[in-house]
Every structure is written in structure tokens, then in C-alpha cells.
Design a protein around this motif. Structure first.
Motif, short mmCIF file in Angstrom:
data_model
loop_
_atom_site.label_atom_id
_atom_site.label_comp_id
_atom_site.label_asym_id
_atom_site.label_seq_id
_atom_site.Cartn_x
_atom_site.Cartn_y
_atom_site.Cartn_z
N THR A 144 1.06 -1.22 -0.25
CA THR A 144 -0.04 0.15 -0.03
C THR A 144 0.80 1.30 0.01
O THR A 144 0.46 2.33 -0.49
CB THR A 144 -0.92 0.09 1.13
OG1 THR A 144 -0.16 -0.06 2.42
CG2 THR A 144 -2.04 -1.05 1.09
N PHE A 147 1.29 3.61 -3.23
CA PHE A 147 0.24 4.56 -3.61
C PHE A 147 0.42 5.94 -3.28
O PHE A 147 -0.20 6.88 -3.84
CB PHE A 147 -1.35 3.96 -3.32
CG PHE A 147 -1.62 2.85 -3.83
CD1 PHE A 147 -2.12 2.88 -5.11
CD2 PHE A 147 -1.42 1.54 -3.09
CE1 PHE A 147 -2.62 1.49 -5.80
CE2 PHE A 147 -1.85 0.36 -3.56
CZ PHE A 147 -2.41 0.53 -4.76
N HIS A 230 -4.26 -6.60 -6.44
CA HIS A 230 -4.89 -6.83 -5.16
C HIS A 230 -4.37 -5.95 -3.85
O HIS A 230 -3.27 -6.23 -3.54
CB HIS A 230 -5.11 -8.26 -4.78
CG HIS A 230 -5.88 -8.47 -3.91
ND1 HIS A 230 -7.34 -8.42 -3.83
CD2 HIS A 230 -5.55 -8.90 -2.54
CE1 HIS A 230 -7.85 -9.04 -2.52
NE2 HIS A 230 -6.74 -9.24 -1.75
N ARG A 237 -7.86 -1.28 1.43
CA ARG A 237 -8.59 -0.81 0.20
C ARG A 237 -9.12 0.51 0.23
O ARG A 237 -9.18 1.18 -0.58
CB ARG A 237 -9.61 -2.00 -0.11
CG ARG A 237 -8.79 -3.24 -0.56
CD ARG A 237 -9.81 -4.30 -1.38
NE ARG A 237 -10.72 -4.74 -0.56
CZ ARG A 237 -10.17 -6.03 0.12
NH1 ARG A 237 -9.19 -6.76 0.16
NH2 ARG A 237 -11.33 -6.52 0.99
N ALA A 238 -10.02 0.60 1.49
CA ALA A 238 -10.61 1.98 1.95
C ALA A 238 -9.57 3.08 1.71
O ALA A 238 -9.88 4.10 0.88
CB ALA A 238 -11.38 1.83 2.82
N VAL A 240 -6.75 3.26 0.27
CA VAL A 240 -5.89 3.29 -0.92
C VAL A 240 -6.95 4.18 -1.92
O VAL A 240 -6.55 5.20 -2.74
CB VAL A 240 -5.77 1.98 -1.61
CG1 VAL A 240 -5.53 2.22 -3.17
CG2 VAL A 240 -4.53 1.36 -0.84
N THR A 241 -8.41 3.81 -1.74
CA THR A 241 -9.24 4.47 -2.70
C THR A 241 -9.45 5.95 -2.31
O THR A 241 -9.61 6.90 -3.18
CB THR A 241 -10.75 3.73 -2.60
OG1 THR A 241 -10.57 2.55 -2.80
CG2 THR A 241 -11.71 4.45 -3.30
N LEU A 242 -9.41 5.99 -1.01
CA LEU A 242 -9.50 7.38 -0.33
C LEU A 242 -8.42 8.47 -0.94
O LEU A 242 -8.63 9.52 -1.47
CB LEU A 242 -9.69 7.71 1.03
CG LEU A 242 -9.98 8.89 1.61
CD1 LEU A 242 -11.04 9.46 1.19
CD2 LEU A 242 -9.77 8.78 3.12
N ARG A 244 -6.63 7.93 -3.32
CA ARG A 244 -6.58 8.41 -4.99
C ARG A 244 -7.53 9.24 -5.49
O ARG A 244 -7.32 10.01 -6.62
CB ARG A 244 -6.90 6.95 -5.73
CG ARG A 244 -6.01 5.92 -5.82
CD ARG A 244 -6.23 4.45 -6.53
NE ARG A 244 -5.02 4.01 -7.10
CZ ARG A 244 -5.25 2.77 -7.86
NH1 ARG A 244 -6.40 2.19 -7.79
NH2 ARG A 244 -4.13 2.25 -8.47
N LEU A 245 -8.49 9.49 -4.59
CA LEU A 245 -9.39 10.58 -4.66
C LEU A 245 -8.97 11.95 -4.26
O LEU A 245 -9.66 13.11 -4.56
CB LEU A 245 -10.84 10.19 -4.08
CG LEU A 245 -11.44 8.96 -4.69
CD1 LEU A 245 -12.80 8.70 -3.74
CD2 LEU A 245 -11.86 9.13 -6.01
N GLN A 251 -3.10 14.98 0.06
CA GLN A 251 -2.51 13.73 0.57
C GLN A 251 -1.00 14.06 0.98
O GLN A 251 -1.00 13.48 2.05
CB GLN A 251 -2.13 12.83 -0.93
CG GLN A 251 -1.72 11.58 -0.73
CD GLN A 251 -1.43 10.83 -1.79
OE1 GLN A 251 -0.54 11.21 -2.52
NE2 GLN A 251 -2.24 9.81 -2.06
#
Length: 264
Positions: A144, A147, A230, A237-238, A240-242, A244-245, A251
């Protein structure tokens, strides 16, 4: 979804941590193994354990992947023994924590050789043989950390960003050729690698460190079903998604404050 197959898996960094857990996961699913690490004694003990428990064949090769020609040497030894690698698991990795300038340059270079150089070279050696057979799997251990920038783990995070990009690019190049490449991205995992002075492990606020066994179970499924990438664990996962947004400036602001708080 690609149909799983049972072949021989070569796993680097297999003596401890996620590597050993992956070896147990592959063996439990009937795969023969080629276990690679620096510690021959630990490899032999693990190979004996898995052979007795699961009835699989387990070869061991002691190899230090920080050596420049290690991948070529390892590939030659595999050929000399008449072995076939159907699944390549590039798990071996190094991590050095602290301010970049306080870590010796030689340590950074060693990290890049193991985390990037060995991954590239081993893939380059074994991939053509998989393509010739029309089937194969490559599982590359990213993180992770790939990212976003991670202060005090600057070289490590940068190396994992390379592994992620490299893996996703190869996954596109290999589409339809019977060989898949998966980047596995665990967060902090309870292994010796992340242990700090005093026994406390590095961690992310509000996110539970996963066990090596949990990472290996998810990683095996991702690899055998051919997912390009994966991220392990719902919370990871949450995050990483946050991330990226978020705008990059936000960040970096968040990461800077987390790093200064000393809670990593």
C-alpha cells in the motif's frame, strides 16, 4: 476469470514472514515448491515441514538477491536441476526506516537491488519460458506504500511504486497469452520486517495490521485468478481508494502530519 492450474511455484524470501506464509498456502493447495532465501537452514526446515504435511516436492536454493547477478545464478541453478517454474513469486524485499540521509547509501542501493533489480531480472529470466508453454503466473509483492510517498520509508515506498507500475504494465502486455501478472499490495503486516525498537510494530492509525497468513491467503487467490492488482484487507482498500481521490497537495499534507506525529 482465468482458470487456476497447479504448477511449481518459486518463492523468493521464503524463509520467514509473508514468504513463508505464501509457501504454506501454495503447498496447501498442492503446488510443488522451489524455496529461495539466504538462510539455507530455515529453508530446509520449512521444506521438510511442507513436504511431510502436504506430500509435495520442495526444493531449496540459498541465494542472496542483493548480489548483482543473483537472478542469473538462480535461473541457471533451476535449469541445472531440471526444474520448471510455473509460478514466480517475487516476495523478497528490504526495508530501512529513518531519515533518507541518515541511512547509508549502500543500504539504499541494496534495497533497490532486491526490491526492484531482482524482481525485474527474475521476471525477465522466467517469463519467456512461461510464454513458450502458454501458461504461467507471476506474483509481485508491492505494498500500500506504492500509492503515496511515505516519509522515513522513502526508498522502500518508491521501490514498491515501481513494482506496482511494472506489474500492471506487464499484465496489459501479457493479456491473452496465458500468463498473468499480479501486484499484491499488503499494508503493514505483522512480520519481523516492520518490528521497531522495543518490539512495537509500525502501523497506520485505526487500521489493524494483518497477519502474514491473511495476506498469503488473499494473495494466492489473486495470483491464481490472474488479478492485475490486489490490495489486502478492507480497511487498506478503503484508504487506498480515499488516497486516490484526494488532490496530491492534500495527500501530502495528511502524510506529513501523520509522519510528524510519530505514529507510523
Amino acid at each position: 476469470m482465468n482458470k487456476p492450474f497447479c504448477g511449481t511455484a518459486l518463492i523468493t524470501g521464503a524463509s520467514t514472514g509473508i514468504g513463508a506464509a505464501l509457501a504454506r498456502e501454495f503447498a496447501g493447495n498442492g503446488h510443488d515448491l522451489i524455496l529461495v532465501a539466504r538462510s539455507l537452514g530455515k529453508l530446509r526446515a520449512l521444506a521438510d515441514e511442507l513436504s511431510a504435511q502436504h506430500g509435495i516436492q520442495a526444493e531449496v536454493i540459498a541465494q542472496d538477491l542483493s548480489v548483482m547477478d543473483a537472478a542469473e545464478t538462480l535461473h541457471a541453478e533451476v535449469l541445472r536441476r531440471g526444474l520448471t517454474v510455473d509460478i514466480l513469486v517475487n516476495n523478497a524485499g528490504l526495508l530501512f526506516e529513518g531519515p533518507y540521509w541518515e541511512t547509508p547509501l549502500a543500504s539504499h542501493q541494496q534495497l533497490l537491488q532486491v526490491n526492484i533489480g531482482a524482481v525485474m531480472a527474475l521476471t525477465h529470466h522466467f517469463l519467456p519460458e512461461m510464454l513458450a508453454r502458454g501458461q504461467g503466473r507471476v506474483l509481485n509483492l508491492a505494498s500500500t506504500s506504492a500509492f503515496q510517498p511515505v516519509p522515513y520509508l522513502a526508498s522502500y515506498a518508491a521501490s514498491k511504486a515501481f513494482v506496482l507500475s511494472f506489474s500492471e504494465a506487464l499484465a496489459i502486455e501479457l493479456k491473452g497469452r496465458g500468463v498473468t501478472v499480479t501486484a499484491l499490495c499488503p499494508g503493514f503486516t505483522e512480520t519481523e520486517m516492520i518490528a521497531k525498537d522495543g518490539g512495537k510494530s509500525m502501523s497506520v492509525p485505526l487500521v489493524r495490521n494483518m497477519t502474514a497468513e491473511e495476506v498469503a491467503q488473499e494473495g494466492y487467490v489473486a495470483c491464481m485468478t490472474g488479478r492485475p492488482m490486489h490490495v489486502n484487507g478492507l480497511a487498506n482498500r478503503a484508504l487506498v481508494t480515499l488516497g486516490r481521490l484526494q488532490p496530491k497537495v492534500l495527500q501530502r499534507w495528511i502524510i506529513e502530519r501523520v509522519a510528524k506525529s510519530g505514529i507510523l
